[in-house]
Write an enzyme that holds these catalytic residues in place. Structure first.
Site, PDB file in Angstrom:
ATOM      1  CD  GLU A  33      26.368  34.173 -51.497  1.00 48.20           C
ATOM      2  OE1 GLU A  33      25.500  34.194 -52.393  1.00 48.20           O
ATOM      3  OE2 GLU A  33      26.099  33.903 -50.316  1.00 48.20           O
ATOM      4  CG  HIS A  44      21.666  32.689 -55.115  1.00 42.08           C
ATOM      5  ND1 HIS A  44      22.961  32.788 -55.559  1.00 42.08           N
ATOM      6  CD2 HIS A  44      21.703  33.007 -53.798  1.00 42.08           C
ATOM      7  CE1 HIS A  44      23.734  33.154 -54.557  1.00 42.08           C
ATOM      8  NE2 HIS A  44      23.001  33.299 -53.471  1.00 42.08           N
ATOM      9  CD  GLU A  45      18.882  33.044 -50.798  1.00 41.60           C
ATOM     10  OE1 GLU A  45      19.319  32.350 -49.867  1.00 41.60           O
ATOM     11  OE2 GLU A  45      19.371  34.142 -51.108  1.00 41.60           O
ATOM     12  CG  ASP A 103      25.619  33.631 -58.117  1.00 42.51           C
ATOM     13  OD1 ASP A 103      24.533  33.705 -57.491  1.00 42.51           O
ATOM     14  OD2 ASP A 103      26.438  34.572 -58.172  1.00 42.51           O
TER      15      ASP A 103
HETATM   16 ZN   LIG Z   1      23.667  33.629 -51.563  1.00 47.11          ZN
END
Ligand SMILES: [Zn+2]
Length: 413
Positions: A355, A277-278, A359
């Site tokens: 985000e 995710h990062e 994801d």
């Molecule tokens: Zn994030």
């Protein structure tokens, strides 16, 4: 009463009312959903854990009203009630050069403000965080952190303030363009030196031990074509049991940092998903976009300040008798939040979009199921509420509400 004073007071009234209304909504919404674990989390989060998260969030939200009232009171004390005027006059009588006077006024103001905020940070660390079992900070660590922070603030902030005041005094009408260049360069420099020079002043960094976890991480990094300057673990557990992971630095100076607390919460599958995710934030250029947004915002803000400071009403309307560069700068920093709070949903929207993209990237690179498991573990361990009020959340939360985020991920499995 001065027209600008009236506008200032109206904006304070509106932003305080808006914040109160939002916190009221958040508390009511969470209390109304306290009795039952949301459907998508049944079997994953127990009722007891759900209620702990609800109580923790309610306590934090209702407490946050006190610093809000207090800060609003302080803002009025500094401006209309004459606090800043008094500080300015007291230092001006010492007859230093304009830049030294400016430095003295600004540093005294920053010092006083930090001391005045101290009771709230003590209360939230040693009472609220303590009550819910998150606080691991000792009084000694707290004081040492504060001293280190103050020392760094003077060491780094001092020369920066000096440079900005000098540019404001000496470079004529285009001072704000030069200042923007300096601030932009400064923030790039800080991002560059933060991982290796600043963060280690507060935490111990150790390379992640050789083993399965590290191999999984290295695999993921090479699969995504990501070069970093190492994977590190820091002793976050010295201060709090909340877990976290982050990237810092840029170019070849990038570091991947895991809190030791996070390593305890997640298994290797979940860690890999969180890291993916990062990485998604990097691959989708979120870091660069956020930097550009912040540079653009600074540019606009400085342009507005350059215009405001030429107008006497800006000073008089805020309770100051004598125009000067440093007073303009201080007033601007003090009052901006009152005028910009209403824009916060825009930033949150941008952040949520990122985000979702990160994801989605993680779901492609690993398995969405692992990221879901990791998120559930993180919500549980950090006692994050699963049922925030949607409007409150739109103002304050950089991440989508838990059920929305999980539903999105579920659609990608
Ligand atoms: Zn994030």
């Amino acid at each position: 009463m001065h027209a600008f004073t009236q506008l200032f007071l109206i904006m304070i009234f509106l932003s305080v009312s808006l914040r109160l209304w939002l916190s009221y909504r958040q508390i009511t919404h969470i209390k109304n959903h306290r009795a039952q674990v949301p459907e998508s989390f049944t079997g994953k989060i127990s009722l007891e854990e759900h209620q702990k998260a609800a109580d923790y969030t309610v306590v934090k939200t209702s407490f946050s009203r006190w610093p809000m009232f207090y800060d609003t009171g302080l803002l009025l004390m500094w401006t209309l009630a004459g606090g800043m005027e008094w500080l300015d006059q007291s230092i001006t009588t010492m007859e230093f050069s304009p830049i030294v006077t400016g430095m003295a006024v600004m540093l005294t103001f920053i010092l006083l403000s930090s001391l005045l905020e101290l009771p709230f940070s003590i209360y939230s660390t040693f009472v609220i965080e303590e009550r819910f079992g998150f606080n691991k900070t000792t009084a000694k660590t707290f004081v040492i952190d504060m001293l280190k922070g103050a020392f760094l603030g003077v060491l780094i902030g001092g020369p920066l303030i000096f440079t900005v005041l000098w540019l404001m005094e000496q470079t004529g009408d285009l001072w704000w363009m030069y200042t923007w260049l300096v601030l932009t360069g400064f923030s790039l420099l800080m991002m560059w030196i933060y991982p290796t020079l600043i963060a280690p002043i507060f935490n111990k960094f150790e390379p992640l031990e050789e083993g399965d976890t590290l191999n999984r991480i290295k695999n993921l990094l090479s699969r995504c074509g990501f070069n970093s300057n190492g994977v590190f673990v820091i002793d976050g557990s010295r201060r709090s049991s909340h877990g976290n992971a982050y990237f810092s630095g840029f170019g070849r100076n990038k570091r991947i940092v895991f809190f030791d607390t996070l390593l305890k919460m997640l298994n290797d599958d979940e860690l890999e998903a969180v890291l993916a995710h990062e990485l998604g934030h990097f691959k989708k250029k979120h870091i660069i976009k956020s930097m550009l947004i912040s540079f653009a915002t600074t540019f606009i803000a400085l342009g507005i300040l350059a215009w405001l400071m030429k107008n006497e009403w800006f000073y008089h309307g805020l309770g100051l008798s004598t125009p000067s560069t440093y007073i303009a700068l201080l007033l601007f920093m003090l009052i901006s939040p009152v005028f910009t709070f209403i824009l916060s949903p825009l930033l949150s929207m941008f952040s949520r979009k990122n985000e979702f993209e990160a994801d989605a990237f993680a779901a492609e690179q690993t398995d969405a199921k692992n990221l879901i498991k990791a998120l559930v573990d993180l919500y549980r361990e950090n006692a994050s509420t699963l049922t925030p009020d949607p409007i409150y959340s739109a103002f304050y939360d950089s991440h989508p509400p838990a059920p929305v985020r999980i539903a999105h991920l579920n659609s990608q499995t």
